[in-house]
Scaffold this active site. Structure first.
Site, PDB file in Angstrom:
ATOM      1  N   ARG A   1       0.882  -1.182   0.000  1.00  0.00           N
ATOM      2  CA  ARG A   1       0.000   0.000   0.000  1.00  0.00           C
ATOM      3  C   ARG A   1       0.909   1.217   0.000  1.00  0.00           C
ATOM      4  O   ARG A   1       1.672   1.408   0.963  1.00  0.00           O
ATOM      5  CB  ARG A   1      -0.910  -0.024   1.230  1.00  0.00           C
ATOM      6  CG  ARG A   1      -1.671   1.244   1.447  1.00  0.00           C
ATOM      7  CD  ARG A   1      -2.804   1.109   2.428  1.00  0.00           C
ATOM      8  NE  ARG A   1      -3.915   0.396   1.842  1.00  0.00           N
ATOM      9  CZ  ARG A   1      -5.169   0.410   2.322  1.00  0.00           C
ATOM     10  NH1 ARG A   1      -5.466   1.090   3.406  1.00  0.00           N
ATOM     11  NH2 ARG A   1      -6.134  -0.261   1.719  1.00  0.00           N
TER      12      ARG A   1
ATOM     13  N   HIS B   1      -7.166   0.701  -6.752  1.00  0.00           N
ATOM     14  CA  HIS B   1      -7.426  -0.228  -5.643  1.00  0.00           C
ATOM     15  C   HIS B   1      -8.089  -1.475  -6.244  1.00  0.00           C
ATOM     16  O   HIS B   1      -9.278  -1.735  -6.025  1.00  0.00           O
ATOM     17  CB  HIS B   1      -8.323   0.457  -4.615  1.00  0.00           C
ATOM     18  CG  HIS B   1      -8.304  -0.157  -3.251  1.00  0.00           C
ATOM     19  ND1 HIS B   1      -7.513  -1.251  -2.921  1.00  0.00           N
ATOM     20  CD2 HIS B   1      -9.003   0.149  -2.108  1.00  0.00           C
ATOM     21  CE1 HIS B   1      -7.717  -1.563  -1.649  1.00  0.00           C
ATOM     22  NE2 HIS B   1      -8.608  -0.739  -1.139  1.00  0.00           N
TER      23      HIS B   1
ATOM     24  N   GLN C   1     -10.112  -4.072  -4.099  1.00  0.00           N
ATOM     25  CA  GLN C   1     -11.417  -3.562  -3.689  1.00  0.00           C
ATOM     26  C   GLN C   1     -12.433  -3.761  -4.810  1.00  0.00           C
ATOM     27  O   GLN C   1     -13.559  -4.217  -4.584  1.00  0.00           O
ATOM     28  CB  GLN C   1     -11.299  -2.066  -3.334  1.00  0.00           C
ATOM     29  CG  GLN C   1     -12.593  -1.449  -2.852  1.00  0.00           C
ATOM     30  CD  GLN C   1     -13.041  -2.011  -1.513  1.00  0.00           C
ATOM     31  OE1 GLN C   1     -12.281  -2.036  -0.562  1.00  0.00           O
ATOM     32  NE2 GLN C   1     -14.296  -2.449  -1.430  1.00  0.00           N
TER      33      GLN C   1
ATOM     34  N   ASP D   1     -17.264   6.926  -1.871  1.00  0.00           N
ATOM     35  CA  ASP D   1     -16.021   6.771  -1.102  1.00  0.00           C
ATOM     36  C   ASP D   1     -15.731   8.118  -0.450  1.00  0.00           C
ATOM     37  O   ASP D   1     -16.336   9.141  -0.796  1.00  0.00           O
ATOM     38  CB  ASP D   1     -14.883   6.320  -2.051  1.00  0.00           C
ATOM     39  CG  ASP D   1     -13.552   6.098  -1.329  1.00  0.00           C
ATOM     40  OD1 ASP D   1     -13.557   5.885  -0.094  1.00  0.00           O
ATOM     41  OD2 ASP D   1     -12.496   6.145  -1.998  1.00  0.00           O
TER      42      ASP D   1
ATOM     43  N   CYS E   1     -16.524   1.440   0.048  1.00  0.00           N
ATOM     44  CA  CYS E   1     -15.376   0.570   0.329  1.00  0.00           C
ATOM     45  C   CYS E   1     -14.985   0.592   1.808  1.00  0.00           C
ATOM     46  O   CYS E   1     -14.314  -0.318   2.278  1.00  0.00           O
ATOM     47  CB  CYS E   1     -14.193   0.987  -0.536  1.00  0.00           C
ATOM     48  SG  CYS E   1     -13.698   2.696  -0.265  1.00  0.00           S
TER      49      CYS E   1
ATOM     50  N   ARG F   1     -13.585  -8.994   0.741  1.00  0.00           N
ATOM     51  CA  ARG F   1     -12.174  -8.664   0.562  1.00  0.00           C
ATOM     52  C   ARG F   1     -11.280  -9.866   0.885  1.00  0.00           C
ATOM     53  O   ARG F   1     -10.276 -10.114   0.225  1.00  0.00           O
ATOM     54  CB  ARG F   1     -11.784  -7.468   1.459  1.00  0.00           C
ATOM     55  CG  ARG F   1     -12.389  -6.118   1.049  1.00  0.00           C
ATOM     56  CD  ARG F   1     -11.859  -5.632  -0.290  1.00  0.00           C
ATOM     57  NE  ARG F   1     -10.410  -5.648  -0.324  1.00  0.00           N
ATOM     58  CZ  ARG F   1      -9.625  -4.653   0.120  1.00  0.00           C
ATOM     59  NH1 ARG F   1     -10.170  -3.564   0.597  1.00  0.00           N
ATOM     60  NH2 ARG F   1      -8.306  -4.732   0.036  1.00  0.00           N
TER      61      ARG F   1
HETATM   62  N1   CP Z   1     -11.439  -0.538   1.876  1.00  0.00           N
HETATM   63  C1   CP Z   1     -10.181  -0.607   2.353  1.00  0.00           C
HETATM   64  O1   CP Z   1      -9.218  -0.778   1.587  1.00  0.00           O
HETATM   65  O2   CP Z   1     -10.078  -0.454   3.688  1.00  0.00           O
HETATM   66  P1   CP Z   1      -8.710  -0.303   4.518  1.00  0.00           P
HETATM   67  O3   CP Z   1      -8.151   1.047   4.162  1.00  0.00           O
HETATM   68  O4   CP Z   1      -9.125  -0.400   5.939  1.00  0.00           O
HETATM   69  O5   CP Z   1      -7.783  -1.388   4.111  1.00  0.00           O
HETATM   70  N1  NVA Z   2      -9.909   6.512  -1.505  1.00  0.00           N
HETATM   71  C1  NVA Z   2      -9.581   6.038  -0.176  1.00  0.00           C
HETATM   72  C2  NVA Z   2      -9.827   4.585  -0.094  1.00  0.00           C
HETATM   73  C3  NVA Z   2      -9.567   3.979   1.250  1.00  0.00           C
HETATM   74  C4  NVA Z   2      -9.807   2.493   1.266  1.00  0.00           C
HETATM   75  C5  NVA Z   2      -8.143   6.381   0.142  1.00  0.00           C
HETATM   76  O1  NVA Z   2      -7.278   6.254  -0.743  1.00  0.00           O
HETATM   77  O2  NVA Z   2      -7.850   6.768   1.265  1.00  0.00           O
END
Ligand code: CP
Ligand code: NVA
Length: 311
Positions: free
Chosen positions: A100, A127, A130, A222, A262, A290
């Site tokens: 990440r 993502h 997701q 989101d 999400c 997930r």
């Molecule tokens: N939806 C999602 O990716 O959640 P987290 O940021 O908690 O991993």
């Molecule tokens: N768009 C959000 C998604 C989190 C799962 C972010 O990048 O923070």
């Protein structure tokens, strides 16, 4: 790149997406057996996470493998040491990496330098895990994905990019309504339009949330401020007013509409609590899926799932 990776939905094609969804369902139904037995996954995270971290760890445990979590301050990707060195070290220890990152380029460098397959666990651009879990959830609730009308309300961000591309691949209609300055990137939209010609889906970039939801089977939203954009939070709160998913907006959608997010959600900002926690919402089904998708993705990248026949 040395082998298979999942950095973007564009690393997949309609057939591999369908296979991953079917494998995820097999794992959910207890019919999948893992190649990951005895394998090790590194979770390299520059940002916080609940779902992504836990779903990957749980998937590895269920499949008989192990996961090692490296928290944001630990590795200092590109700061404490270069991304390429991290890749060359990790490949000596682990079989696969889920990362990440703030910059998508870090994922590309990890994948290009090391030999371990790399999974995008969220970047500034996409993502994909997701989007796979979202499609599995839509399949389960709507009986399929092709022809389903998805209305995405809000920021044209990482989650929107992956969902738009996967909708176009699978033949779902995707209408996105975003305020001025927060539209989906034109290169993503162009790629989605190209897939939609093959799949017969309808992709539209709109301004008006009411227009987007008028025939929707699914309303998706989101956060207005993604991780790494905290300095813009106040401006974003103002710019996105009028883009909240609330009961007024749902009045313009068909009764059958399903609400997706999400998570994490910000009740009172992009969505009201009554809608997130109400009867149209399937957000916790998405969260559960997930883990099933994580298992399918890891297994795919490590060589494929063995499915039990007749059980
Ligand atoms: N939806 C999602 O990716 O959640 P987290 O940021 O908690 O991993
Ligand atoms: N768009 C959000 C998604 C989190 C799962 C972010 O990048 O923070």
């Amino acid at each position: 790149m040395s082998g298979k990776n999942l950095l973007s939905v564009l690393d997949l094609n309609p057939e591999t997406v369908k296979m991953l969804l079917s494998d995820a369902l097999a794992l959910k139904n207890g019919r999948g057996h893992g190649i990951p037995r005895g394998k090790i996954l590194a979770l390299l995270f520059e940002k916080p996470s609940l779902r992504t971290r836990v779903s990957f760890e749980v998937a590895m445990m269920r499949l008989g493998g192990k996961a090692i979590y490296l928290s944001p301050p630990e590795v200092g990707l590109g700061k404490r040491e270069p991304v390429a060195d991290v890749a060359r070290v990790l490949e000596r220890y682990v079989d696969i990496i889920a990362a990440r990152v703030f910059s998508h380029n870090s994922l590309v460098e990890l994948a290009e330098t090391g030999s371990a397959p790399v999974i995008n666990a969220l970047s500034d651009r996409e993502h994909p895990c997701q989007a796979l879990a979202d499609m599995l959830t839509i399949m389960e609730h709507k009986g399929g994905v092709k022809g389903v009308k998805i209305a995405y309300i809000g920021d044209g961000n990482n989650v929107a990019n992956s969902l738009m591309l996967m909708s176009a691949m699978l033949g779902a209609d995707f209408f996105i309504a975003s305020p001025n300055g927060y539209e989906i990137q034109p290169d993503t939209a162009e790629k989605a339009f190209a897939f939609s010609i093959q799949s017969g889906s309808n992709i539209e970039c709109l301004r008006d949330p009411v227009e987007a939801v008028s025939e929707a089977d699914v309303i998706y939203t989101d956060t207005w401020t993604s991780m790494g954009q905290e300095a813009e939070a106040e401006k974003r709160l103002a710019d996105f007013s009028g883009y909240q998913v609330n009961s007024d907006l749902l009045c313009h959608a068909p009764e059958r509409v399903m609400v997706m997010h999400c998570l994490p959600a910000h009740r009172g900002e992009e969505i009201t609590g009554d809608i997130l926690d109400g009867p149209h919402s399937v957000v916790f089904d998405q969260a559960e899926n997930r883990a099933h998708v994580a298992g399918a993705v890891i297994t795919y990248l490590l060589g494929g799932l063995e499915i039990s026949i007749g059980s």
